[in-house]
Design a protein around this motif. Structure first.
Motif, mmCIF file in Angstrom:
data_model
loop_
_atom_site.group_PDB
_atom_site.id
_atom_site.type_symbol
_atom_site.label_atom_id
_atom_site.label_comp_id
_atom_site.label_asym_id
_atom_site.label_seq_id
_atom_site.Cartn_x
_atom_site.Cartn_y
_atom_site.Cartn_z
ATOM 1 N N THR A 55 -22.321 -3.300 -1.670
ATOM 2 C CA THR A 55 -21.899 -3.431 -3.079
ATOM 3 C C THR A 55 -21.371 -4.510 -3.419
ATOM 4 N N THR A 56 -20.508 -5.140 -2.455
ATOM 5 C CA THR A 56 -19.732 -6.175 -2.804
ATOM 6 C C THR A 56 -20.758 -7.496 -2.724
ATOM 7 N N ARG A 57 -20.601 -8.297 -3.843
ATOM 8 C CA ARG A 57 -21.417 -9.698 -3.902
ATOM 9 C C ARG A 57 -20.670 -10.929 -3.959
ATOM 10 N N HIS A 58 -19.587 -10.847 -4.314
ATOM 11 C CA HIS A 58 -18.649 -11.986 -4.734
ATOM 12 C C HIS A 58 -17.509 -12.056 -3.513
ATOM 13 N N ALA A 59 -17.056 -13.098 -2.954
ATOM 14 C CA ALA A 59 -15.834 -13.280 -2.378
ATOM 15 C C ALA A 59 -14.586 -13.634 -3.114
ATOM 16 N N ILE A 60 -14.012 -12.236 -3.424
ATOM 17 C CA ILE A 60 -13.001 -12.106 -4.333
ATOM 18 C C ILE A 60 -11.709 -12.185 -3.620
ATOM 19 N N ARG A 61 -10.623 -12.904 -3.959
ATOM 20 C CA ARG A 61 -9.421 -13.203 -3.373
ATOM 21 C C ARG A 61 -8.331 -12.210 -3.997
ATOM 22 N N GLY A 62 -7.695 -11.424 -3.129
ATOM 23 C CA GLY A 62 -6.638 -10.698 -3.419
ATOM 24 C C GLY A 62 -5.478 -11.235 -2.816
ATOM 25 N N ILE A 63 -4.113 -11.330 -3.415
ATOM 26 C CA ILE A 63 -2.945 -11.978 -3.089
ATOM 27 C C ILE A 63 -1.842 -11.080 -2.618
ATOM 28 N N VAL A 64 -1.287 -11.027 -1.389
ATOM 29 C CA VAL A 64 -0.336 -10.062 -1.219
ATOM 30 C C VAL A 64 1.099 -10.821 -1.174
ATOM 31 N N HIS A 65 1.963 -10.674 -1.973
ATOM 32 C CA HIS A 65 3.305 -11.324 -1.987
ATOM 33 C C HIS A 65 4.271 -10.692 -1.225
ATOM 34 N N ARG A 66 5.075 -11.654 -0.242
ATOM 35 C CA ARG A 66 5.960 -10.998 0.451
ATOM 36 C C ARG A 66 7.090 -12.038 0.398
ATOM 37 N N ALA A 67 8.334 -11.436 0.860
ATOM 38 C CA ALA A 67 9.516 -12.406 0.925
ATOM 39 C C ALA A 67 9.383 -13.486 1.985
ATOM 40 N N ASP A 68 8.537 -13.162 3.021
ATOM 41 C CA ASP A 68 8.345 -14.024 4.280
ATOM 42 C C ASP A 68 7.042 -14.695 4.305
ATOM 43 N N ALA A 69 6.173 -14.339 3.286
ATOM 44 C CA ALA A 69 4.762 -14.703 3.638
ATOM 45 C C ALA A 69 4.022 -14.603 2.218
ATOM 46 N N GLN A 70 2.631 -15.075 2.461
ATOM 47 C CA GLN A 70 1.839 -14.781 1.100
ATOM 48 C C GLN A 70 0.431 -14.871 1.917
ATOM 49 N N LEU A 71 -0.233 -13.665 1.863
ATOM 50 C CA LEU A 71 -1.355 -13.376 2.384
ATOM 51 C C LEU A 71 -2.427 -13.228 1.658
ATOM 52 N N VAL A 72 -3.468 -14.158 1.754
ATOM 53 C CA VAL A 72 -4.623 -14.076 0.807
ATOM 54 C C VAL A 72 -5.829 -13.239 1.326
ATOM 55 N N LEU A 73 -6.173 -12.165 1.076
ATOM 56 C CA LEU A 73 -7.153 -11.403 1.442
ATOM 57 C C LEU A 73 -8.588 -11.739 0.523
ATOM 58 N N ILE A 74 -9.726 -12.203 1.570
ATOM 59 C CA ILE A 74 -10.834 -12.337 0.734
ATOM 60 C C ILE A 74 -11.902 -11.181 0.940
ATOM 61 N N ASP A 75 -12.378 -10.564 -0.150
ATOM 62 C CA ASP A 75 -13.327 -9.217 -0.078
ATOM 63 C C ASP A 75 -14.513 -9.832 -0.254
ATOM 64 N N THR A 76 -15.432 -9.884 0.804
ATOM 65 C CA THR A 76 -16.614 -10.651 1.070
ATOM 66 C C THR A 76 -17.726 -9.520 1.041
ATOM 67 N N PRO A 77 -18.966 -9.754 0.759
ATOM 68 C CA PRO A 77 -19.882 -8.854 0.904
ATOM 69 C C PRO A 77 -20.184 -8.427 2.684
ATOM 70 N N GLY A 78 -21.077 -7.520 2.794
ATOM 71 C CA GLY A 78 -21.254 -7.089 4.223
ATOM 72 C C GLY A 78 -22.634 -7.902 4.722
ATOM 73 N N LEU A 79 -22.653 -8.383 6.052
ATOM 74 C CA LEU A 79 -23.400 -9.013 6.765
ATOM 75 C C LEU A 79 -24.563 -7.896 6.863
ATOM 76 N N HIS A 80 -25.892 -8.372 6.331
ATOM 77 C CA HIS A 80 -26.968 -7.293 6.445
ATOM 78 C C HIS A 80 -28.421 -8.138 6.710
ATOM 79 N N LYS A 81 -29.474 -7.350 6.953
ATOM 80 C CA LYS A 81 -30.587 -8.179 7.111
ATOM 81 C C LYS A 81 -31.182 -8.347 5.933
ATOM 82 N N PRO A 82 -31.347 -9.627 5.221
ATOM 83 C CA PRO A 82 -31.619 -9.771 3.783
ATOM 84 C C PRO A 82 -32.999 -9.413 3.760
ATOM 85 N N ARG A 83 -33.480 -8.761 2.535
ATOM 86 C CA ARG A 83 -34.958 -8.899 2.062
ATOM 87 C C ARG A 83 -35.123 -9.624 1.042
ATOM 88 N N THR A 84 -34.087 -10.218 0.135
ATOM 89 C CA THR A 84 -34.386 -10.944 -0.966
ATOM 90 C C THR A 84 -33.538 -12.366 -0.680
#
Length: 321
Positions: A55-84
């Protein structure tokens, strides 16, 4: 991935001592809970979730803000056997992201046994020239009892010796039940390097609104369609602007978008009998866009045929892949 000094909005002067910042991503088989987990930690829907594979086709970044840190989560496509060609490019995107993040969270659903797909995925990470730290995430903990969870955690631990890896932590979570999400966030943050925030406070993603809107439309379109169709659908936002002449207290966002498929028969499936399915997709997508952007929306949604676009380099380039 841009170097931190190249990222917009870096707040070097505002970081307290010991502040941590960095990048993490979740990997796993289709429907392992990667995008749901990303959305839950960010606290807002920035990644689409679907039971359909790839389903996922782009590396989309989501940012978690905390008082002690900033965590950047990257939602990536799944690794699969490519047909195209599209599949090959998505796999390249995934592997490129793996080499650049600080931490990889491997999602292993507690309600499923660890299988060949899981071991292949972890094995691929183990073979990376630069290995990020690994956290095993036992997702969907709400679906199993204590006995099954204990067996699952033992099977996860056994992967260390089998594949020559090292789990920094193993964390059971349920994104749906909001169980142990705070523990997972603390775990990921503890593995980040010390450094200043990379994004301004309050920013939850660096994706253009057009990209998020296109992904929301595609998520709605994916539900209920035939198995072979999801891979053939992509969405392009042609135009998106606030309508002129409206009073400031009554804005209206005009969105003109096209769902692109590969064959005329697929176009018919999307449109449905007398246009019923297309209208349903438009109505559901409009509500989601309004929830995301907080603005009333007029959505003009069409369907276009671009023959074999997944296999054509020119089409892929034009569509942003």
């Amino acid at each position: 991935m841009p170097a931190p000094e190249d990222l917009p909005g870096q707040m070097a002067s505002t970081a307290p001592e010991g502040f941590r910042s960095g990048f993490a991503c979740f990997v796993g088989r289709p429907n392992a809970g990667k995008s749901t987990l990303t959305n839950a930690l960010v606290g807002s829907k920035i990644a689409i979730a679907s039971s359909k594979p790839q389903t996922t086709r782009h590396a989309i970044r989501g940012i978690v803000h905390r008082a002690d840190a900033q965590l950047v989560l990257i939602d990536t496509p799944g690794l699969h056997k490519p047909r195209t060609l599209l599949g090959e490019r998505l796999n390249d995107l995934v592997r490129g992201t793996w080499t650049e993040v600080d931490v990889i969270g491997v999602c292993l659903p507690a309600n499923q046994k660890i299988g060949p797909g899981d071991t292949y995925l972890v094995g691929e990470i183990a073979n990376l020239p630069r290995k990020p730290m690994l956290v095993a995430v036992a997702t969907k903990s709400d679906l199993v009892g204590p006995q099954r969870m204990a067996e699952h955690l033992m099977a996860i631990s056994a992967l260390e010796e089998k594949l020559g890896i090292r789990w920094e932590h193993i964390v059971p979570v349920s994104a749906v039940g909001d169980d142990q999400l705070d523990v997972l966030a603390d775990t990921l943050v503890s593995l980040l390097p010390e450094g200043p925030p990379l994004y301004p406070e309050g920013e939850i993603t660096d994706e253009p609104e057009e990209t998020l809107v296109a992904e929301l439309i595609r998520e709605v379109a994916l539900e209920g369609v035939r198995d072979e169709l999801p891979h053939s659908i992509t969405v392009v936002v042609e135009e998106m602007n606030l309508r002129e002449g409206r009073p400031a207290e009554k804005p209206l966002l005009d969105v003109f978008a096209s769902m692109v498929v590969e064959r005329d028969s697929q176009k018919g499936i999307i449109i449905g009998h007398k246009g019923e399915r297309l209208r349903d997709i438009g109505a559901a997508a409009r509500h989601q866009i309004e929830a995301l952007l907080g603005t009333p929306v007029y959505l003009d949604l069409r369907v276009k045929v671009l023959k074999e676009w997944q296999r054509d380099a020119k089409h892929l380039n034009r569509l942003g892949f």
